[in-house]
Design a protein around this motif. Structure first.
Motif, short mmCIF file in Angstrom:
data_model
loop_
_atom_site.label_atom_id
_atom_site.label_comp_id
_atom_site.label_asym_id
_atom_site.label_seq_id
_atom_site.Cartn_x
_atom_site.Cartn_y
_atom_site.Cartn_z
N LEU A 248 0.96 -1.11 0.05
CA LEU A 248 -0.01 0.05 -0.06
C LEU A 248 0.84 1.38 -0.03
O LEU A 248 0.67 2.06 -0.65
CB LEU A 248 -0.94 -0.16 1.17
N ASN A 251 2.09 2.09 -3.34
CA ASN A 251 0.95 2.30 -4.39
C ASN A 251 0.65 3.76 -4.38
O ASN A 251 0.27 4.33 -3.36
CB ASN A 251 -0.33 1.59 -3.98
N PHE A 254 -2.52 5.11 -2.85
CA PHE A 254 -2.73 4.76 -1.33
C PHE A 254 -1.65 5.78 -0.52
O PHE A 254 -1.82 6.05 0.62
CB PHE A 254 -2.88 3.88 -0.93
N THR A 364 -8.99 -0.54 -0.12
CA THR A 364 -7.58 -0.98 0.72
C THR A 364 -7.96 -2.27 1.47
O THR A 364 -7.24 -3.38 1.69
CB THR A 364 -6.84 -0.24 1.53
#
Length: 367
Positions: A248, A251, A254, A364
């Protein structure tokens, strides 16, 4: 001047009405624990009209860290008559001779005593002036001779050592404290301990160097817990993110939400621990607008997660005020030790709306 007693004063406990005796008895118990830990011999601890007296001690223990104490004084306890007072007060003359000035102050907790406070101050002041030839200074004396006329005895002393005040440790119940290895959260935890809270510490670990600091901070906080151990829960950050933290973080969708996601998950897990521990809420070191995750919008996004009250005693503090208190209680030098903490996003979100944040949680899979 020789010492055979210690006068202990407390503040807010005296306002507790019908619950006052419970607070007083707990404070007496904490004092006895503290004296035992320091191997200080004494005859007994006595509770009398807004004072606690430690009788029959020759050593001077350190009582500053016993929460609930406003101040204390090593004292000479004597029989309650004027002749004994006239004779005994001569013991302080050598100290006054070495001082630039002195003052005598008297307080009568027993108003039935034959002499009032002003009369005692005048009589004893004249004796000390005659014996020492040291001038009197009522505004800023170099040494202060205090006389307290109690219910059973008279006490003579020359110092008042300040404590932290507040309430005895644990009398208010349990709270879960989200503690990091930084400056703020240990201070926030101490402030709630001062209000009678027993903290359950929860640390979300990034690496071992941070854990070592947190353990040291726990031990420092235990110097205020009256000999009781403080529980510490250690939870791996990657477990918090269900093993997906790095994915995450890397990414781009995010990345900028990682701080608030982390706080959201911390509060969610802390709420579960609080229920397991039968705690009444959470403690955080949050300070309004100090960092990206502590804006009003972001605080609103995650502080409701646990479903429990969140107590943030530093919310309106200036950073320097927090640093000064950290130095005073001994946590600062531990908090500033070098360690490898988390690396925040380059451009963290500072104002996430509830709607957008809910979308992020769904995407998520962390909601």
């Amino acid at each position: 001047m020789k010492v055979n007693s210690i006068i202990v004063r407390y503040g807010e406990i005296s306002l507790k009405g019908k619950n006052r005796i419970r607070f007083e008895r707990l404070l007496v118990s904490d004092l006895e624990t503290c004296l035992g830990a320091q191997n200080v011999a004494y005859n007994r601890v006595v509770l009398k009209k807004g004072r606690i007296f430690i009788r029959g001690t020759k050593a001077l223990p350190r009582l500053e860290n016993v929460l609930g104490i406003y101040s204390y004084s090593p004292a000479l306890e004597i029989e309650k008559n004027m002749e004994t007072l006239r004779e005994s007060v001569l013991q302080i003359v050598p100290q006054i001779r070495q001082a630039a000035s002195f003052r005598v102050s008297c307080q009568r907790t027993d108003k039935r005593f034959k002499y009032n406070s002003l009369e005692i101050e005048k009589i004893i002041g004249e004796i000390l002036l005659l014996q020492s030839h040291t001038p009197v200074n009522l505004e800023k004396p170099d040494i202060h001779c205090y006389i307290e006329v109690g219910e059973d005895h008279i006490y003579i002393f020359s110092s008042k050592i300040r404590g932290y005040g507040g309430f005895p440790y644990g009398v208010s119940g349990k709270l879960v404290s989200l503690i990091s290895a930084g400056i703020d959260s240990p201070v926030a935890t101490f402030l709630m301990m001062k209000r009678g809270v027993e903290p359950i510490l929860v640390h979300f670990k990034v690496n071992q160097s941070e854990v070592e600091k947190v353990v040291k901070l726990k031990e420092k906080l235990e110097s205020f817990s009256s000999g009781k151990k403080i529980k510490l829960h250690l939870i791996d950050r990657n477990d918090l993110f269900q093993g997906n933290f790095q994915r995450l973080y890397d990414n781009t969708r995010f990345h900028s939400y990682m701080c608030i996601l982390c706080k959201f998950l911390m509060h969610k897990r802390a709420g579960k621990i609080a229920r397991q521990e039968k705690a009444w809420g959470l403690i955080t070191g949050d300070n309004l607008a100090q960092v990206a995750s502590q804006t009003l919008k972001n605080l609103h996004a995650y502080q409701t997660t646990s479903g429990l009250p969140v107590y943030s005693p530093l919310i309106g503090f200036e950073k320097q005020d927090t640093v000064e208190l950290a130095r005073k209680i001994g946590t600062y030098d531990i908090s500033v030790l070098k360690s490898t903490g988390c690396t925040p996003p380059l451009t963290p979100k500072t104002g996430v709306s509830k709607h957008i944040f809910q979308q992020v949680l769904e995407e998520t899979g962390l909601g």
